[in-house]
Design a protein around this motif. Structure first.
Motif, PDB file in Angstrom:
ATOM      1  N   ASP A  11       0.809  -1.233   0.000  1.00  0.00           N
ATOM      2  CA  ASP A  11       0.000   0.000   0.000  1.00  0.00           C
ATOM      3  C   ASP A  11       0.835   1.272   0.000  1.00  0.00           C
ATOM      4  N   LEU A  12       2.055   1.193  -0.521  1.00  0.00           N
ATOM      5  CA  LEU A  12       2.863   2.401  -0.676  1.00  0.00           C
ATOM      6  C   LEU A  12       2.537   3.060  -2.011  1.00  0.00           C
ATOM      7  N   THR A  13       2.527   4.371  -2.031  1.00  0.00           N
ATOM      8  CA  THR A  13       2.284   5.086  -3.282  1.00  0.00           C
ATOM      9  C   THR A  13       3.573   5.161  -4.100  1.00  0.00           C
ATOM     10  N   ASP A  14       3.417   5.389  -5.404  1.00  0.00           N
ATOM     11  CA  ASP A  14       4.574   5.312  -6.296  1.00  0.00           C
ATOM     12  C   ASP A  14       5.649   6.351  -5.985  1.00  0.00           C
ATOM     13  N   ASP A  15       5.248   7.525  -5.517  1.00  0.00           N
ATOM     14  CA  ASP A  15       6.242   8.546  -5.202  1.00  0.00           C
ATOM     15  C   ASP A  15       7.154   8.093  -4.068  1.00  0.00           C
ATOM     16  N   ILE A  16       6.574   7.489  -3.039  1.00  0.00           N
ATOM     17  CA  ILE A  16       7.366   6.984  -1.919  1.00  0.00           C
ATOM     18  C   ILE A  16       8.212   5.784  -2.361  1.00  0.00           C
ATOM     19  N   ILE A  17       7.653   4.957  -3.219  1.00  0.00           N
ATOM     20  CA  ILE A  17       8.381   3.772  -3.695  1.00  0.00           C
ATOM     21  C   ILE A  17       9.647   4.182  -4.435  1.00  0.00           C
ATOM     22  N   VAL A  18       9.531   5.157  -5.334  1.00  0.00           N
ATOM     23  CA  VAL A  18      10.711   5.610  -6.093  1.00  0.00           C
ATOM     24  C   VAL A  18      11.752   6.204  -5.157  1.00  0.00           C
ATOM     25  N   TYR A  19      11.294   7.023  -4.205  1.00  0.00           N
ATOM     26  CA  TYR A  19      12.233   7.592  -3.231  1.00  0.00           C
ATOM     27  C   TYR A  19      12.973   6.489  -2.470  1.00  0.00           C
ATOM     28  N   ASN A  20      12.231   5.516  -1.959  1.00  0.00           N
ATOM     29  CA  ASN A  20      12.847   4.434  -1.186  1.00  0.00           C
ATOM     30  C   ASN A  20      13.825   3.628  -2.027  1.00  0.00           C
ATOM     31  N   TYR A  21      13.479   3.406  -3.283  1.00  0.00           N
ATOM     32  CA  TYR A  21      14.354   2.625  -4.154  1.00  0.00           C
ATOM     33  C   TYR A  21      15.672   3.353  -4.410  1.00  0.00           C
ATOM     34  N   ILE A  22      15.583   4.641  -4.660  1.00  0.00           N
ATOM     35  CA  ILE A  22      16.800   5.425  -4.917  1.00  0.00           C
ATOM     36  C   ILE A  22      17.679   5.453  -3.677  1.00  0.00           C
ATOM     37  N   GLU A  23      17.067   5.679  -2.521  1.00  0.00           N
ATOM     38  CA  GLU A  23      17.849   5.739  -1.282  1.00  0.00           C
ATOM     39  C   GLU A  23      18.520   4.394  -1.004  1.00  0.00           C
ATOM     40  N   ARG A  24      17.806   3.310  -1.236  1.00  0.00           N
ATOM     41  CA  ARG A  24      18.359   1.981  -0.995  1.00  0.00           C
ATOM     42  C   ARG A  24      19.466   1.649  -1.991  1.00  0.00           C
ATOM     43  N   SER A  25      19.239   1.949  -3.256  1.00  0.00           N
ATOM     44  CA  SER A  25      20.187   1.583  -4.306  1.00  0.00           C
ATOM     45  C   SER A  25      21.471   2.392  -4.246  1.00  0.00           C
ATOM     46  N   LEU A  26      21.356   3.664  -3.822  1.00  0.00           N
ATOM     47  CA  LEU A  26      22.514   4.550  -3.836  1.00  0.00           C
ATOM     48  C   LEU A  26      22.998   4.863  -2.426  1.00  0.00           C
ATOM     49  N   ASN A  27      22.943   3.873  -1.563  1.00  0.00           N
ATOM     50  CA  ASN A  27      23.336   4.069  -0.168  1.00  0.00           C
ATOM     51  C   ASN A  27      24.792   4.506  -0.032  1.00  0.00           C
ATOM     52  N   HIS A  28      25.640   4.033  -0.950  1.00  0.00           N
ATOM     53  CA  HIS A  28      27.070   4.369  -0.897  1.00  0.00           C
ATOM     54  C   HIS A  28      27.454   5.349  -1.995  1.00  0.00           C
ATOM     55  N   PHE A  29      26.491   6.091  -2.471  1.00  0.00           N
ATOM     56  CA  PHE A  29      26.734   7.073  -3.527  1.00  0.00           C
ATOM     57  C   PHE A  29      27.590   8.217  -2.990  1.00  0.00           C
ATOM     58  N   SER A  30      28.504   8.702  -3.812  1.00  0.00           N
ATOM     59  CA  SER A  30      29.353   9.831  -3.405  1.00  0.00           C
ATOM     60  C   SER A  30      29.226  10.960  -4.413  1.00  0.00           C
ATOM     61  N   TYR A  31      29.278  12.177  -3.890  1.00  0.00           N
ATOM     62  CA  TYR A  31      29.160  13.339  -4.774  1.00  0.00           C
ATOM     63  C   TYR A  31      30.407  13.477  -5.624  1.00  0.00           C
ATOM     64  N   HIS A  32      30.206  13.769  -6.899  1.00  0.00           N
ATOM     65  CA  HIS A  32      31.283  14.061  -7.829  1.00  0.00           C
ATOM     66  C   HIS A  32      30.726  15.039  -8.848  1.00  0.00           C
ATOM     67  N   GLY A  33      31.553  15.918  -9.339  1.00  0.00           N
ATOM     68  CA  GLY A  33      31.076  16.970 -10.226  1.00  0.00           C
ATOM     69  C   GLY A  33      30.635  16.519 -11.598  1.00  0.00           C
ATOM     70  N   ASP A  34      30.839  15.255 -11.956  1.00  0.00           N
ATOM     71  CA  ASP A  34      30.490  14.785 -13.300  1.00  0.00           C
ATOM     72  C   ASP A  34      28.985  14.783 -13.521  1.00  0.00           C
ATOM     73  N   THR A  35      28.579  15.203 -14.713  1.00  0.00           N
ATOM     74  CA  THR A  35      27.196  15.084 -15.145  1.00  0.00           C
ATOM     75  C   THR A  35      27.088  13.827 -16.003  1.00  0.00           C
ATOM     76  N   LEU A  36      26.276  12.858 -15.548  1.00  0.00           N
ATOM     77  CA  LEU A  36      26.248  11.532 -16.160  1.00  0.00           C
ATOM     78  C   LEU A  36      24.844  11.153 -16.607  1.00  0.00           C
ATOM     79  N   THR A  37      24.778  10.150 -17.494  1.00  0.00           N
ATOM     80  CA  THR A  37      23.485   9.570 -17.852  1.00  0.00           C
ATOM     81  C   THR A  37      22.981   8.737 -16.680  1.00  0.00           C
ATOM     82  N   ALA A  38      21.732   8.297 -16.776  1.00  0.00           N
ATOM     83  CA  ALA A  38      21.144   7.490 -15.702  1.00  0.00           C
ATOM     84  C   ALA A  38      21.952   6.217 -15.469  1.00  0.00           C
ATOM     85  N   GLN A  39      22.284   5.507 -16.535  1.00  0.00           N
ATOM     86  CA  GLN A  39      23.008   4.246 -16.383  1.00  0.00           C
ATOM     87  C   GLN A  39      24.428   4.470 -15.891  1.00  0.00           C
TER      88      GLN A  39
END
Length: 382
Positions: free
Chosen positions: A71-99
């Motif tokens: 019963d989660l709405t799609d907006d919350i689902i996308v947020y949760n997925y991004i947070e989970r998938s990019l838990n070890h993401f680090s900031y870098h100045g590069d502008t990249l494609t999604a993949q």
């Protein structure tokens, strides 16, 4: 990496059609360019920017279906997925494609906004964007000023229509990828703005690498999405100035001003050109426009640092002092002013300003950098 989100309520307003005449059409930037100076190079298509590998698509869609059962709405689902998938993401100045963002686990806010949009595209989730300005990412090379803003994404909750019920508010999630105390809202942004920002960011990188054909090619692509963007006029004028076509450079700047397409970057760099060609009347005009334009603290810092690079320390001090008045809780303007006061030979002021920056800075690594600068002043002054 912990992202930040707010539950967002947006009022839905219906605008009435205007009977007034439309504003004058902005000049086509492509008609102003000296195309004979450059060669067209291949660049990524819009489809490639948002394209995800098939295995990533399947993983995401499976996650969505499972979370919908909770019963989660799609907006919350996308947020949760991004947070989970990019838990070890680090900031870098590069502008990249999604993949590319997924594969490298780093990138800037535009990269993350692109990735978010790629996921939203897969489930037809409506989005919009906000443009923010925070800690500046600006390049200073050959009297060039760049002030970069960042994007954050709105994910709108799917509307559930009920008979006899009128929706006046629109709930959803607002994702700020790199929140900071010193962030300032600049304005709304569209999908077209995001795509144009991808191309223009890469063009700015190519400019610093002196790959002028690539700048030209990316600039043309960005222009297809935001033809009235003053930053693209500014970039085009800088490009022509770099290849010594000052006449075309000035024509581009002047056309932008004639159509009231103004920005801090455009005005600042046009002023540099006016100084280089010795047009004192134009310099005064641009000074007046710069003074009249409302600027956020980080834009003032960028202006001040650029003035300091050109040896105008009094002007630099004024801009940065104005930044402190606007945002006395930020560490950055105190550091910038400390540099100016050091150049002016006032070591005591530089010392005090750095101590204040250390007190305000929340990041330990950055505090260490400021402390090292403070120690060097102590050594010098003893």
């Amino acid at each position: 990496m912990k992202f930040y989100y707010l539950l967002l309520l947006i009022c839905l307003l219906t605008a009435c059609k205007s009977t007034e005449s439309p504003p004058p059409t902005a000049p086509s930037l492509t008609s102003l360019l000296n195309h004979s100076l450059f060669k067209l190079r291949p660049v990524a298509t819009e489809q490639v920017i948002f394209q995800l590998a098939n295995n990533e698509v399947q993983t995401f869609l499976a996650y969505v279906e499972k979370q919908r059962q909770n019963d989660l709405t799609d907006d919350i689902i996308v947020y949760n997925y991004i947070e989970r998938s990019l838990n070890h993401f680090s900031y870098h100045g590069d502008t990249l494609t999604a993949q590319q963002t997924i594969e490298s686990a780093h990138g800037n806010c535009i990269s993350l906004a692109i990735l978010t949009q790629a996921y939203a595209n897969l489930i037809n989730l409506e989005t919009s964007f906000q443009e923010m300005t925070s800690e500046p990412v600006y390049g200073k090379e050959s009297n060039l000023v760049f002030v970069a803003n960042h994007f954050r994404t709105k994910l709108y909750r799917p509307l559930i229509e009920k008979k006899g019920h009128i929706n006046f508010i629109r709930p959803g999630v607002l994702i700020d990828y790199f929140p900071s105390q010193g962030s300032f809202y600049v304005g709304t942004a569209s999908y077209e703005d995001l795509v144009a920002k991808y191309y223009s960011n890469l063009a700015a990188d190519a400019l610093l690498k002196q790959d002028y054909d690539l700048v030209y090619s990316l600039l043309l692509k960005a222009h297809q999405y935001t033809p009235s963007n003053p930053e693209l006029f500014n970039l085009a004028a800088i490009l022509h100035r770099r290849v010594n076509d000052l006449t075309t450079s000035q024509q581009i700047y002047q056309k932008a001003l004639d159509q009231q397409l103004q920005s801090l970057n455009l005005l600042s760099n046009y002023k540099v050109l006016a100084e280089d060609i010795g047009n004192e009347i134009l310099v005064a005009q641009l000074d007046s426009l710069l003074s009249a334009q409302e600027k956020d603290p980080f834009e003032l810092i960028a202006l001040g640092e650029n003035e300091a690079l050109r040896g105008r320390l009094m002007s630099a001090k004024k801009h940065i002092t104005d930044a402190i008045e606007k945002a006395p809780y930020l560490a950055e303007p105190y550091v910038a002013l400390a540099k100016v006061r050091y150049q002016q030979g006032n070591l005591n002021d530089a010392h005090k300003l750095l101590k204040q920056a250390i007190k305000l800075e929340k990041d330990q690594q950055q505090r260490n950098v400021y402390a090292a600068k403070l120690a060097s002043i102590n050594i010098y002054s003893e």
